[in-house]
Motif scaffolding. Structure first.
Motif, mmCIF file in Angstrom:
data_model
loop_
_atom_site.group_PDB
_atom_site.id
_atom_site.type_symbol
_atom_site.label_atom_id
_atom_site.label_comp_id
_atom_site.label_asym_id
_atom_site.label_seq_id
_atom_site.Cartn_x
_atom_site.Cartn_y
_atom_site.Cartn_z
ATOM 1 N N VAL A 110 -0.634 3.526 -1.859
ATOM 2 C CA VAL A 110 -1.639 4.208 -1.040
ATOM 3 C C VAL A 110 -2.294 5.318 -1.842
ATOM 4 O O VAL A 110 -3.511 5.536 -1.763
ATOM 5 N N ARG A 111 -1.509 6.027 -2.635
ATOM 6 C CA ARG A 111 -2.078 7.092 -3.473
ATOM 7 C C ARG A 111 -3.053 6.516 -4.493
ATOM 8 O O ARG A 111 -4.067 7.132 -4.819
ATOM 9 N N ARG A 112 -2.768 5.341 -5.003
ATOM 10 C CA ARG A 112 -3.624 4.741 -6.023
ATOM 11 C C ARG A 112 -4.896 4.142 -5.431
ATOM 12 O O ARG A 112 -5.989 4.313 -5.985
ATOM 13 N N TRP A 113 -4.775 3.415 -4.328
ATOM 14 C CA TRP A 113 -5.910 2.659 -3.778
ATOM 15 C C TRP A 113 -6.420 3.197 -2.452
ATOM 16 O O TRP A 113 -7.404 2.660 -1.931
ATOM 17 N N ALA A 114 -5.777 4.205 -1.889
ATOM 18 C CA ALA A 114 -6.042 4.690 -0.532
ATOM 19 C C ALA A 114 -5.618 3.616 0.475
ATOM 20 O O ALA A 114 -5.370 2.469 0.111
ATOM 21 N N ARG A 115 -5.508 4.015 1.723
ATOM 22 C CA ARG A 115 -5.073 3.049 2.736
ATOM 23 C C ARG A 115 -6.039 1.874 2.810
ATOM 24 O O ARG A 115 -5.627 0.722 2.974
ATOM 25 N N ARG A 157 -6.114 -5.546 -0.133
ATOM 26 C CA ARG A 157 -5.342 -6.339 -1.092
ATOM 27 C C ARG A 157 -4.172 -7.038 -0.392
ATOM 28 O O ARG A 157 -3.838 -8.179 -0.718
ATOM 29 N N ALA A 158 -3.571 -6.344 0.559
ATOM 30 C CA ALA A 158 -2.394 -6.902 1.230
ATOM 31 C C ALA A 158 -2.733 -8.169 2.007
ATOM 32 O O ALA A 158 -2.001 -9.161 1.935
ATOM 33 N N VAL A 159 -3.848 -8.180 2.741
ATOM 34 C CA VAL A 159 -4.160 -9.361 3.543
ATOM 35 C C VAL A 159 -4.525 -10.556 2.659
ATOM 36 O O VAL A 159 -4.241 -11.707 3.006
ATOM 37 N N ARG A 199 -14.533 2.209 4.835
ATOM 38 C CA ARG A 199 -14.321 3.043 3.645
ATOM 39 C C ARG A 199 -14.437 4.539 3.943
ATOM 40 O O ARG A 199 -13.702 5.347 3.376
ATOM 41 N N ALA A 200 -15.391 4.900 4.788
ATOM 42 C CA ALA A 200 -15.657 6.317 5.035
ATOM 43 C C ALA A 200 -14.836 6.908 6.173
ATOM 44 O O ALA A 200 -14.905 8.116 6.415
ATOM 45 N N VAL A 201 -14.064 6.091 6.865
ATOM 46 C CA VAL A 201 -13.253 6.597 7.978
ATOM 47 C C VAL A 201 -12.069 7.382 7.405
ATOM 48 O O VAL A 201 -11.333 6.867 6.560
ATOM 49 N N PRO A 202 -11.872 8.641 7.820
ATOM 50 C CA PRO A 202 -10.833 9.479 7.194
ATOM 51 C C PRO A 202 -9.447 8.850 7.167
ATOM 52 O O PRO A 202 -8.735 8.965 6.172
ATOM 53 N N THR A 203 -9.048 8.179 8.243
ATOM 54 C CA THR A 203 -7.700 7.623 8.269
ATOM 55 C C THR A 203 -7.531 6.461 7.301
ATOM 56 O O THR A 203 -6.427 6.204 6.828
ATOM 57 N N TYR A 204 -8.607 5.747 7.010
ATOM 58 C CA TYR A 204 -8.529 4.667 6.021
ATOM 59 C C TYR A 204 -8.723 5.194 4.603
ATOM 60 O O TYR A 204 -8.193 4.627 3.647
#
Length: 431
Positions: A97-102, A108-110, A218-223
């Protein structure tokens, strides 16, 4: 517990300033949505992608076992490999998460989940080398699925603030609704001679939809959020109240996966159903879960997660008793429906309580929870499989009420520790 001896209960529950950065953009927002929105939809479809696989692979494992002519214990190793992947997701998730953000990690996971399912279905047809393909790929699917689940859970809880438990429960209701169809798809594909593979491969369009929806967030803070600091996975720094809440979720997940994987065997032995029909009856559990979550979503806005969790556990045990004691197909399926109704809220409510008790570490809390969930999802079904080979599937299913009692004890212990911490901290300063 010696490591806690020099600290006050107030200190254990305090949130350090540097720990707040991960949630400043979400929990502190005055306009945090109390209803699902586009960001929620992306997370929900991601959950549904992995749910389709999970609720499909459960009833597929006994069918694959019969194809190979191996024991339940050997077939159960698939559950262990899947669980090992989920455990690995817990260890590496914070760093990724630190590398790619949530946002980046979820996409990538899906993709990896979908690719893994295609390889699993194809590899299971490689005569003489089936297990050499299917076992390693289950590890990969577990890793990717665990990462997708962790990100989605964190996003839903953080994005909706106070409404997090209700929206998370609703999201899991949607996922269970998808899972309601999967066992039926497995049964139908088997009856048509297409085998369980034709049902599992349908995870691919779910993954494609999730990939596209996440791409718009992309721009949503939680993501867009990334954990602060340089640390990765760690079990340090959590308040004591977090651990029993985490264990409660682990026990509840073990119940769910034991039921999804080995309920068909119980129905075949007890009621004389055909294997294909029994696989389809897993739908009763999942249908009960979906209904339970739909009922709980509005209740979670008025009742505490603890009360709802305990009530669900009692309903689950009642449903288990009806199924376990009956040799009637109709009564057994009715018991499974009741069991699912009680089980439906256990994971979302428990995950919400664990996150709340984490002391401001939502990503790390979910990562640690993922390790426990992974162990439960693998060791639970494998333990039932091993017991079934030794004492029969009906006796093996006695683990269900034991696990349910453990879940209830964990939530009660967590609640007591949280209350004690608040009393020790005292009232907030005036003015």
């Amino acid at each position: 517990m010696a490591g806690w001896s020099g600290r006050s209960k107030a200190a254990e529950t305090a949130v350090r300033p540097e720990d707040i950065a991960i949630t400043e953009s979400t929990r502190s927002l005055p306009d945090a949505p109390d209803r699902p929105d586009a960001a929620s939809a992306a997370a929900i479809v991601t959950l549904c992608t992995y749910t389709w696989f999970l609720y499909g692979i459960g009833p597929s494992i006994p069918l694959f076992r019969d194809e190979l002519g191996v024991s339940s214990s050997v077939a159960g190793v698939h559950s262990l490999m899947l669980a090992a992947g989920v455990v690995l997701a817990g260890f590496v998730g914070v760093g990724l998460v630190r590398r790619w953000a949530r946002f980046g990690l979820a996409r990538r996971a899906v993709v990896v989940v979908a690719t893994g399912v295609v390889v699993l279905c194809a590899g299971s047809l490689v005569k003489g080398a089936e297990l050499a393909v299917t076992l390693p790929v289950m590890l990969v699917i577990g890793l990717a699925g665990g990462l997708a689940l962790n990100v989605s859970t964190t996003v839903l809880q953080e994005h909706h603030g106070r409404s997090g438990p209700a929206v998370l429960t609703l999201a899991n209701a949607a996922a269970a609704g998808v899972g309601l169809i999967t066992p039926l798809a497995v049964a139908a594909a088997t009856a048509l001679g297409l085998t369980w593979r034709a049902a599992l491969i349908l995870v691919v369009p779910f993954a494609a939809a999730a990939f596209l929806l996440i791409g718009r967030q992309r721009a949503v803070p939680t993501y867009a959020a990334r954990p602060v600091g340089a640390g990765g996975f760690s079990v340090r720094g959590f308040p004591r109240a977090y651990w029993p809440a985490m264990l409660a979720v682990v026990f509840a997940v073990a119940v769910e996966f034991c039921l999804i994987t080995w309920t068909p065997d119980l129905l075949v032995r007890r009621t004389g159903m055909s294997p294909g029909a029994a696989s389809g009856m897993v739908t009763a559990v999942v249908g009960g879960m979906a209904l339970g979550r739909l009922v709980l979503a509005p209740l979670a806005r008025r009742w505490s997660p603890l009360s709802l969790f305990l009530a669900g556990g009692a309903v689950s045990v009642a449903g288990w008793a009806l199924t376990w004691l009956s040799d009637s197909a109709a009564l057994s399926v009715a018991g499974l429906l009741v069991l699912g109704l009680g089980l439906g809220g256990q994971y979302p409510l428990g995950a919400s309580m664990a996150s709340t008790a984490s002391g401001g570490h939502p990503d790390r809390a979910v990562a640690v929870l993922s390790v426990g969930v992974g162990l439960a999802s693998g060791l639970g079904p494998f333990g039932v499989a091993t017991l079934s080979d030794s004492v029969g599937v009906q006796s093996a299913f006695l683990v269900i009420p034991v696990l349910a009692a453990g879940a209830a004890a964990g939530t009660l212990a967590s609640a007591r520790l949280l209350r004690a911490g608040r009393r020790a901290a005292g009232p907030p300063p005036a003015g």
